[in-house]
Scaffold this active site. Structure first.
Site, mmCIF file in Angstrom:
data_model
loop_
_atom_site.group_PDB
_atom_site.id
_atom_site.type_symbol
_atom_site.label_atom_id
_atom_site.label_comp_id
_atom_site.label_asym_id
_atom_site.label_seq_id
_atom_site.Cartn_x
_atom_site.Cartn_y
_atom_site.Cartn_z
ATOM 1 N N ARG A 1 0.889 -1.182 0.000
ATOM 2 C CA ARG A 1 0.000 0.000 0.000
ATOM 3 C C ARG A 1 0.911 1.212 0.000
ATOM 4 O O ARG A 1 1.700 1.418 0.927
ATOM 5 C CB ARG A 1 -0.902 -0.013 1.231
ATOM 6 C CG ARG A 1 -1.619 1.318 1.435
ATOM 7 C CD ARG A 1 -2.735 1.256 2.443
ATOM 8 N NE ARG A 1 -3.871 0.540 1.903
ATOM 9 C CZ ARG A 1 -5.099 0.567 2.436
ATOM 10 N NH1 ARG A 1 -5.336 1.266 3.528
ATOM 11 N NH2 ARG A 1 -6.085 -0.106 1.884
ATOM 12 N N HIS B 1 -7.303 0.701 -6.447
ATOM 13 C CA HIS B 1 -7.520 -0.170 -5.284
ATOM 14 C C HIS B 1 -8.158 -1.474 -5.787
ATOM 15 O O HIS B 1 -9.310 -1.787 -5.491
ATOM 16 C CB HIS B 1 -8.423 0.545 -4.278
ATOM 17 C CG HIS B 1 -8.390 -0.036 -2.895
ATOM 18 N ND1 HIS B 1 -7.588 -1.109 -2.533
ATOM 19 C CD2 HIS B 1 -9.083 0.309 -1.763
ATOM 20 C CE1 HIS B 1 -7.782 -1.385 -1.256
ATOM 21 N NE2 HIS B 1 -8.675 -0.551 -0.772
ATOM 22 N N GLN C 1 -10.011 -4.152 -3.497
ATOM 23 C CA GLN C 1 -11.320 -3.721 -3.005
ATOM 24 C C GLN C 1 -12.399 -3.953 -4.068
ATOM 25 O O GLN C 1 -13.488 -4.443 -3.769
ATOM 26 C CB GLN C 1 -11.277 -2.238 -2.605
ATOM 27 C CG GLN C 1 -12.578 -1.746 -2.022
ATOM 28 C CD GLN C 1 -12.884 -2.356 -0.665
ATOM 29 O OE1 GLN C 1 -12.071 -2.288 0.234
ATOM 30 N NE2 GLN C 1 -14.057 -2.968 -0.521
ATOM 31 N N ASP D 1 -17.227 6.903 -1.739
ATOM 32 C CA ASP D 1 -16.014 6.759 -0.921
ATOM 33 C C ASP D 1 -15.766 8.112 -0.262
ATOM 34 O O ASP D 1 -16.428 9.114 -0.575
ATOM 35 C CB ASP D 1 -14.851 6.343 -1.847
ATOM 36 C CG ASP D 1 -13.561 6.013 -1.106
ATOM 37 O OD1 ASP D 1 -13.589 5.843 0.129
ATOM 38 O OD2 ASP D 1 -12.505 5.935 -1.773
ATOM 39 N N CYS E 1 -16.242 1.255 0.474
ATOM 40 C CA CYS E 1 -15.070 0.431 0.828
ATOM 41 C C CYS E 1 -14.699 0.549 2.293
ATOM 42 O O CYS E 1 -14.018 -0.318 2.828
ATOM 43 C CB CYS E 1 -13.892 0.779 -0.068
ATOM 44 S SG CYS E 1 -13.261 2.461 0.154
ATOM 45 N N ARG F 1 -13.280 -9.079 1.421
ATOM 46 C CA ARG F 1 -11.848 -8.821 1.162
ATOM 47 C C ARG F 1 -11.039 -10.063 1.537
ATOM 48 O O ARG F 1 -10.112 -10.464 0.819
ATOM 49 C CB ARG F 1 -11.356 -7.621 2.000
ATOM 50 C CG ARG F 1 -11.890 -6.264 1.579
ATOM 51 C CD ARG F 1 -11.303 -5.806 0.253
ATOM 52 N NE ARG F 1 -9.854 -5.705 0.272
ATOM 53 C CZ ARG F 1 -9.148 -4.668 0.759
ATOM 54 N NH1 ARG F 1 -9.776 -3.625 1.257
ATOM 55 N NH2 ARG F 1 -7.824 -4.655 0.712
HETATM 56 N N1 NVA Z 1 -9.982 6.377 -1.411
HETATM 57 C C1 NVA Z 1 -9.599 6.002 -0.065
HETATM 58 C C2 NVA Z 1 -9.801 4.546 0.148
HETATM 59 C C3 NVA Z 1 -9.456 4.057 1.533
HETATM 60 C C4 NVA Z 1 -9.613 2.567 1.681
HETATM 61 C C5 NVA Z 1 -8.152 6.395 0.175
HETATM 62 O O1 NVA Z 1 -7.325 6.212 -0.726
HETATM 63 O O2 NVA Z 1 -7.847 6.915 1.252
HETATM 64 N N1 CP Z 2 -11.183 -0.484 2.413
HETATM 65 C C1 CP Z 2 -9.915 -0.513 2.870
HETATM 66 O O1 CP Z 2 -8.968 -0.740 2.113
HETATM 67 O O2 CP Z 2 -9.789 -0.317 4.212
HETATM 68 P P1 CP Z 2 -8.445 -0.064 5.042
HETATM 69 O O3 CP Z 2 -7.927 1.297 4.658
HETATM 70 O O4 CP Z 2 -8.870 -0.143 6.465
HETATM 71 O O5 CP Z 2 -7.449 -1.130 4.673
#
Ligand code: NVA
Ligand code: CP
Length: 306
Positions: A104, A131, A134, A220, A260, A288
């Site tokens: 990540r 992502h 997800q 989101d 998500c 997930r």
């Molecule tokens: N769009 C959000 C998703 C978090 C799971 C982010 O990137 O922070």
């Molecule tokens: N939806 C998701 O990826 O959640 P986290 O940021 O908690 O991993």
């Protein structure tokens, strides 16, 4: 076996996703019957986090243990990754000590550079651009409730972020439509979304119009990780892009709502919707675990015939 990575949704074909969804069903059913299944005995997953996470860490770590392997957590704060070690060098070392890596991070280019120097499969656990794990879970959740997503309409209300981009890619691979409504100034950039240009999306100025007749309504956060400095401006710009009961009422009568998570009730979605009858957000989060177990099995062992 050829080395494969899952860096963005279009890395896999429709036929491979069909296999993964079937495999997920099998793995999930077995798990629900408390039957041990350890195809990845003795394998090691390394998880690298440059941003916060609850679901992604938990689902990958628990999933790898349930498949018989082990998982190691690294973050930028207490590893050399945060002290400027080149990503290429980190990839060389980490991939000599593990069997699969999940990352990540910020720019997609970082994960691409890692993968180019890795001896083992690399999985995108979220970047600024995508992502894919997800969306794998979201589409599996849709299929569980409503059957094939082919030809269906997904309404995306909110930011043109990593989730939105990945929905748009998935629509091209799996042949469904996305109705996108973003505030002015936050429109999607088809090139950044990595679209082939096959016209599986339509943009709407009015979020209500995007939701009209949709089979799935999803949104989101207004401010994704890494964009916190824009928070104040975004709170103003996105005020009318909150998924509420009126939007769900113009969607198809059996429309699903997904998010998500983590969610902000009263910002991108009302409590009435996320805690209401259309919402499948808890199953979506649970899935997930199951889809990623199928994904890791596929990347490490290839296709399994039962
Ligand atoms: N769009 C959000 C998703 C978090 C799971 C982010 O990137 O922070
Ligand atoms: N939806 C998701 O990826 O959640 P986290 O940021 O908690 O991993």
């Amino acid at each position: 076996m050829d080395l494969r990575h899952f860096l963005q949704f279009k890395d896999f074909s429709r036929e491979e996703f069909d296999y993964l969804f079937e495999r997920t069903r099998w793995i999930k059913d077995k798990f629900k019957r408390y039957e041990p299944y350890h195809p990845l005995f003795d394998r090691t997953l390394v998880m690298i986090f440059e941003k916060a996470s609850t679901r992604t860490r938990l689902s990958f770590e628990a999933g790898m243990h349930q498949l018989g392997g082990s998982a190691i957590y690294l973050n930028t704060r207490d590893s050399q990754l945060g002290r400027g070690e080149p990503v290429e060098d980190a990839a060389q070392v980490i991939s000599r000590m593990s069997d699969v890596v999940m990352i990540r991070t910020f720019e997609q280019a970082i994960i691409e550079r890692f993968a180019a120097n890795s001896r083992v499969p690399v999985i995108n656990g979220l970047t600024n651009e995508y992502h894919p794990c997800q969306i794998l879970a979201d589409i599996y959740t849709f299929i569980e409730h409503r059957g094939s997503i082919q030809g269906k309409t997904v309404a995306w209300v909110g930011d043109s972020n990593n989730m939105c981009n990945t929905w748009l890619q998935a629509a091209e691979v799996l042949d469904f439509n996305v109705h996108v409504s973003t505030p002015p100034g936050y429109e999607i950039e088809p090139e950044q979304a990595g679209l082939y240009g096959t016209g599986h999306f339509e943009s709407f100025a009015d979020p209500m119009a995007a939701c009209q007749g949709a089979d799935l309504v999803t949104t989101d956060v207004w401010t994704s990780m890494g964009y916190e400095a824009e928070n104040e401006a975004r709170m103003k710009a996105f005020a009318d892009w909150c998924v509420d009961g009126d939007m769900m009422r113009v969607a198809a009568p059996d429309a699903l709502f997904m998010h998500c998570l983590p969610a902000h009730r009263g910002e991108e979605v009302t409590a009435e919707v996320i805690d209401g009858p259309h919402s499948v957000v808890w199953e979506e989060a649970e899935n997930r675990l199951h889809v990623q177990k199928a994904l890791m099995e596929f990347l490490l062992l290839g296709r399994i015939e039962n």
